[in-house]
Design an enzyme around this catalytic site. Sequence first.
Site, short mmCIF file in Angstrom:
data_model
loop_
_atom_site.label_atom_id
_atom_site.label_comp_id
_atom_site.label_asym_id
_atom_site.label_seq_id
_atom_site.Cartn_x
_atom_site.Cartn_y
_atom_site.Cartn_z
CD GLN A 41 66.07 41.65 43.16
OE1 GLN A 41 65.58 41.13 42.30
NE2 GLN A 41 65.50 42.22 44.10
NE ARG B 119 59.55 50.13 42.00
CZ ARG B 119 60.31 51.28 41.40
NH1 ARG B 119 60.27 50.99 40.00
NH2 ARG B 119 60.90 52.22 41.81
CB CYS B 120 55.06 43.68 45.12
SG CYS B 120 53.99 43.02 46.20
CD GLU C 199 59.07 46.33 47.14
OE1 GLU C 199 59.93 45.69 46.88
OE2 GLU C 199 58.48 46.25 48.09
#
Lengths: 789, 289
Positions: free
Chosen positions: A223, A373-374, A743
């Site tokens: 990523q 996802r945070c 998120e």
Amino acid sequence: MIRCKTSKEISGMGHSMKRKEDDRFLQGKGNYVDDIQLPGMLHMDIVRSPYAYAKIKSINTEAALAVPGVIAVVTGKDLEQYNLHWMPTLMSDTQMVLPTDTVMYQSQEVAAVIATDRYAARDGREAVMVEYEPMKAVVDPYKALEPDAPVLRSDKEGKTDNHIWHWEVGDKDATEKLFNEADVVVKEQMHIPRIHVSSIETCGCVADYDKVENHLTMYMTTQAPHAIRTVIALVAGHVGLTEEKVRVISPDIGGGFGGKVPVYPGYVIAIAVSFLVGKPVKWVEDRSENLQADSFARDYHITAEMAGTKEGKILGTRFKILADHGYTDAAANPSKFPTGLFSIGTGSYDYGTAYMEADAVYTNKPPGGVAYRCSFRVTEAVHAIERITDRFAMEVGKDPAQLRMENFIKKEDFPWKSPTGWEYDSGDYHAGLKLAMDTVEYDKLRVEQAEKRKNGELMGIGISTFTEIVGAGPSKDFDILGIKMFDSAEIRVHPTGKAIARFGTKSQGQGHETTYAQIIAEELGIPAAHIQIEEGDTDTAPYGLGTYASRSTPTAGAAAAVAARKLRDKAKKIAAYLLEVSEEDLEWEPGKFFVKGAPEKVKTIQELVFAAYTNHPQGMEAGFEATHYYDPPNLTFPSGAYICVVDIDKETFEIKVRRFVAIDDCGNIINPMIVQGQVHGGLTQGLAPAMYEELIYDEDGNILNGTLMDYLVPTAVESPSWETGHTVTPSPHHPIGAKGVGESPTVGAPPAIANAIVDALSPYGITHMDIPITPYKIWKTLKAKGVIE
Amino acid sequence: MIPAPFDYAAPATLAEAFSLLEQHGDEAKILAGGHSLIPMMKLRFASPEFLVDINNIPGLSHIKEENGYLKIGALTRETELDESEVIRSKYPIFTDASKLIADPQVRNMGTVGGNIAHGDAANDHPAVMLALRAEVDISSSEGTRSVPIDEFFYGFYMTAVQPHEILTEIRIPIPNGKTGNAYHKLERKVGDYATAGVAVQITIDDAGVCTYIGIGLTNVNPVPLRAVRSEEVLLGQKVTDELIKEAAKYASEDCNPSEDLRGDEAYKRSMVNVLVKRIIHKALERAHA
């Protein structure tokens, strides 16, 4: 509602343009790491430990080397010769690449088998004989802190316990005084379970070292390709892999969710082997390896307390955290934030006193603590505040919606300073909750619930009104390994008015190829369809810190807007020159400059770009390119109001999510369809830990659900029909007023669901249940309470 | 999938298949739908040296009523059960079960024969077949023998099918009179094995007296279990709520579930109790409909 400033043809912000990347994904033409085939490529498979904690007595590679096609077996002792057997984590801890003497968690890498094809590599892995001497594993983080617990990180000189770090924020004394004197204090012990991102694509790479050019091309599921290149250069510079000799390419990625931020041992081994043999080496994990060994997320044990008045006014909160990091702190937080942005946990409520502290601990479990996802531990924080708020409402006997309405920070009080030091940029929490309540018909549901309770039926309504904190981050506070957390955009417009733009971020499914094009279209009036977006190749894209923590729109999206504005300024100068007027006499509307009061005197952006190459004013630089590195002045603070309705079978305790209304406020929206898609996906990943997912270990550190047969990733069948909506409160400091949304649903959904289930079970005196809440857990809880036989 | 090395043959006739099985003995496995075998090979829990793929053999895939029996060919896919008109109208128990088996992709390949020949008490068709008192045809080069379902399951992954044999057809006596059947399982999520599953076939006469009852249980016993004591409570009696409760209680006592992540023994017994009640009621509703 969303108002579009541009035509559909231009498709700037607010248009639900179809995703440009979907043509290749829907036709199976994506290009993922495992699609990459290079001449002479070798394949790697990894021998993993069956024990959570053991001495390695011997590794016998004889039988493995006898398997046809196997050319090498690499052990920690081999890597030790090059000082590559250890690597740093992003949190400045240390992690074994391959062990020389001890394994610290089940499924840890023990040796790597290199072969001429994938099947031989796997057969070789089966044939490697490792003799272990198992030791008593430390699995429970509370026990890890007991004085007689074995010291796990004996590799660290002078280490006498399993404690990693202590962190705190807020006013401890004032909070203690408040709690001592408050009318009402509520307290719950919560566990936010250890979970896994389980992206569809597992992790992998092809390391391709060219001995002649002394050049490494690293195709990798990452990523953050630029940061990885720098890390490789820092770690392997001593063997000649300096930064100009390293190219990281992150091709299409099948989901990242934070799990593809860290560097895993497999990547390092593949690079080392390719470097030594001068051939490309492919390593792609299988599903079980991904689930069992790659970084976990969450695993916070939280003692949450709230103090307030009998009337339901929130006065303060106090959170005490025990963070189980497994064998090493391999979280992926900004360097100065060991608990990430947990300090957002004072929530959406107007009070001035809070104290939070955390201690991190080593155990014999896989390392991690990634932000699934945070935006760095926000999920844990939101769960704590939203659960304890409900608990407080229950204690004072007030409807949880009403209590929230009475305690929200008011719209006019923004920017708002939180007791833990944040400055919330904007929000309208009352409007969000009101819209959610109207959509779900909240009052009617409460009437229905009262009726059902009379018949012994179990129905619950749960609310979560959360504040997120995303877009890390301002350079004064935010860096990873010293590199500031800006992000970048570079726009080149070709003579015919078509463009390519490159970014330091990397989409893993977020739709950047579409949304970035729309931002540029909004600012320049060039149709989004004419703007090609590229990311993920460090040789071509400008430097950036990558995509995670909902930071792409707040940082790189802002960079795109600012870079485009630089180009618009240039276009204006050219227009003034061509139309023979001064710049002040020109007016802009998307796609053209015209003379004020004389709209027939007009130049389109395409004409102006062409002129930049063919007829530019004397003294002006030719061409039409701009780059911007955007350093955000503040983070952005998206919010949401979620309401969940559940029905629970009173015999089997199966939980049906009857309705789920999600009202998000992510500021200005770039592409409503993509936002809706993001929210649907995020809500499902919020449903997951609320009702299904948890990595479970026995007392010896064996994982009990290391495959997707038992690690229960919910599917479309489990997912309710999500009802989404939004309010729009733009960020005042962001160039396009956007906040980031990817998120919010993952963060906001779990407490809404947990609150609904606890609400349904509250007639039995239940005040809290840890997620995931399953029918079996409810049955056990009610049995322990004597409600059922 | 990266399995251990194996050889493979896809014979076009049963005779060829029998000869391959005889040749390779214990080392051979039959590949039908493959959706139990292939995952085990992927994880290397199973490493057969030889796969005999029977998918090219004609005559093993059919659903038909004939000579008092419903006949299901061993290679019949779960999807074909779902889509069969005769199954939907007269044997909804199969569609109850098949729609709970794994997911559509698996059901497109997975076979009814494979589901029972795997000998896994966690599979769904064994309980259904027990409730329906199926007979299983097993063939070899020596001919075909018929085995009642009650004698089919031996132990964990062990059935009456010997290494040289192939399960070819399942036959179910066509029930007469007022009859209904149903299946349900509790699962943690779609595609999961049952926490507990219950199959019921019931026939009643005009006075409401039970003239036939079959109750099969899924995944609450080392081998697929018929709830015999529960059946005895109901057979020959006028069916009442009280008797159904008693039958459910017996089933919960007679099964022998083991603790796993789905739940402990007491929980599973409790769920068997709930499900037996519910599924008998559902089968009765269908009988009356």
